[in-house]
Write a protein that holds these residues in place. Structure first.
Motif, short mmCIF file in Angstrom:
data_model
loop_
_atom_site.label_atom_id
_atom_site.label_comp_id
_atom_site.label_asym_id
_atom_site.label_seq_id
_atom_site.Cartn_x
_atom_site.Cartn_y
_atom_site.Cartn_z
N ALA A 198 0.81 -1.17 -0.13
CA ALA A 198 0.22 -0.01 -0.09
C ALA A 198 0.94 1.21 -0.01
O ALA A 198 2.17 1.22 0.49
CB ALA A 198 -0.83 0.12 1.22
N TYR A 199 0.30 2.35 -0.31
CA TYR A 199 0.80 3.71 -0.23
C TYR A 199 0.06 4.53 0.62
O TYR A 199 -1.07 4.76 0.43
CB TYR A 199 1.03 4.23 -1.42
CG TYR A 199 1.66 5.72 -1.43
CD1 TYR A 199 3.29 5.68 -1.30
CD2 TYR A 199 1.21 6.95 -0.98
CE1 TYR A 199 4.05 6.74 -1.15
CE2 TYR A 199 1.89 7.98 -0.85
CZ TYR A 199 3.22 7.92 -0.99
OH TYR A 199 3.96 9.16 -0.89
N ASP A 200 0.26 4.68 2.03
CA ASP A 200 -0.56 5.39 2.80
C ASP A 200 0.52 6.38 3.61
O ASP A 200 0.50 7.47 3.25
CB ASP A 200 -1.14 4.34 4.17
CG ASP A 200 -2.03 4.68 4.91
OD1 ASP A 200 -1.97 6.23 5.25
OD2 ASP A 200 -2.89 4.03 5.61
N LEU A 201 1.21 6.13 4.50
CA LEU A 201 1.93 7.02 5.10
C LEU A 201 3.54 6.78 4.59
O LEU A 201 4.59 6.84 5.06
CB LEU A 201 2.39 7.03 6.55
CG LEU A 201 1.00 7.26 7.48
CD1 LEU A 201 1.18 6.62 8.76
CD2 LEU A 201 0.78 8.45 7.37
N THR B 239 0.66 -3.59 4.20
CA THR B 239 -0.67 -3.69 4.95
C THR B 239 -0.96 -5.14 5.18
O THR B 239 -0.91 -5.83 4.39
CB THR B 239 -1.66 -3.01 4.07
OG1 THR B 239 -2.84 -2.84 4.63
CG2 THR B 239 -1.95 -3.65 2.48
N PHE C 91 -1.20 -0.78 8.92
CA PHE C 91 -0.16 -0.37 7.64
C PHE C 91 1.25 -0.20 8.42
O PHE C 91 1.36 0.29 9.52
CB PHE C 91 -0.40 0.92 7.12
CG PHE C 91 0.60 1.58 6.23
CD1 PHE C 91 0.80 1.11 4.92
CD2 PHE C 91 1.44 2.37 6.63
CE1 PHE C 91 1.81 1.56 3.97
CE2 PHE C 91 2.64 3.10 5.72
CZ PHE C 91 2.66 2.57 4.53
N PRO D 227 -10.35 7.17 8.32
CA PRO D 227 -10.32 6.63 6.82
C PRO D 227 -11.76 6.31 6.42
O PRO D 227 -12.41 5.90 7.07
CB PRO D 227 -9.37 5.28 6.82
CG PRO D 227 -8.56 5.56 8.25
CD PRO D 227 -9.48 6.10 9.02
N ASP E 214 -5.11 13.04 3.94
CA ASP E 214 -4.55 12.53 3.17
C ASP E 214 -5.11 11.29 2.33
O ASP E 214 -6.53 11.23 2.61
CB ASP E 214 -3.27 11.68 3.93
CG ASP E 214 -2.44 12.67 4.68
OD1 ASP E 214 -1.99 13.79 3.96
OD2 ASP E 214 -2.22 12.45 5.72
N ALA F 219 -4.89 7.36 0.57
CA ALA F 219 -4.10 5.59 0.59
C ALA F 219 -4.63 4.86 -0.45
O ALA F 219 -5.97 5.08 -0.90
CB ALA F 219 -4.25 5.29 1.93
N GLY G 173 -3.98 0.78 -2.00
CA GLY G 173 -3.34 -0.58 -1.82
C GLY G 173 -3.98 -1.72 -2.41
O GLY G 173 -4.93 -1.76 -3.03
#
Length: 142
Positions: A32-35, A40, A49, A98, A133, A135, A137
């Motif tokens: 994933a791309y979160d922080l 994940t 995550f 989220p 933000d 996220a 994934g």
């Protein structure tokens, strides 16, 4: 190493807590791309995550799905810790909410996208406060 002091106790507490959502069964793991970019995992509505600089843990509050079970909308609540690097002054921790969509791509593969409103606390005033933000994934479900 500083991240592990926060991540491991938080991870143990969340995994041992009962899930708020009973509609998600099984285990999923993916990327994933979160922080930032990382891994994940999800188990019965609890999503985690993790990367080398950050950890986020969210628990499912509400889950909605279509009749075919291929699209899910959800609302989670959780927290995060983001390591600021060498300087403790740039570390952040906070709460997040989220809101996202999960798509079933194949019987055991899910992709998700979410908006992540959050409030961060930090010693650095420039890194503190409310922001939204995103996220995304992919998880393999077992």
């Amino acid at each position: 190493m500083k991240l592990l002091r926060f991540a491991l106790p938080l991870l143990a507490a969340v995994i041992s807590a009962p899930s708020l959502a009973s509609s998600n069964n099984g285990f999923g793991i993916g990327v994933a791309y979160d922080l930032g970019a990382g891994v994940t995992a999800q188990f019965r509505g609890t999503s985690i995550f993790l990367n080398s600089d950050a950890v986020a843990v969210d628990m499912r509050l509400q889950n909605f799905r279509n009749d075919r079970g291929t699209l899910f909308a959800y609302i989670d609540a959780g927290g995060f810790y983001d390591d600021g690097g060498r300087d403790d002054y740039d570390d952040r921790a906070g709460v997040r909410l989220p809101i996202g969509l999960t798509f079933r791509i194949a019987p055991s593969v899910q992709a998700y996208i979410q908006a992540v409103p959050n409030f961060a606390f930090s010693d650095n005033e420039r890194k503190e406060g409310f922001e939204v933000d995103g996220a995304l994934g992919v998880r393999l479900r077992f």
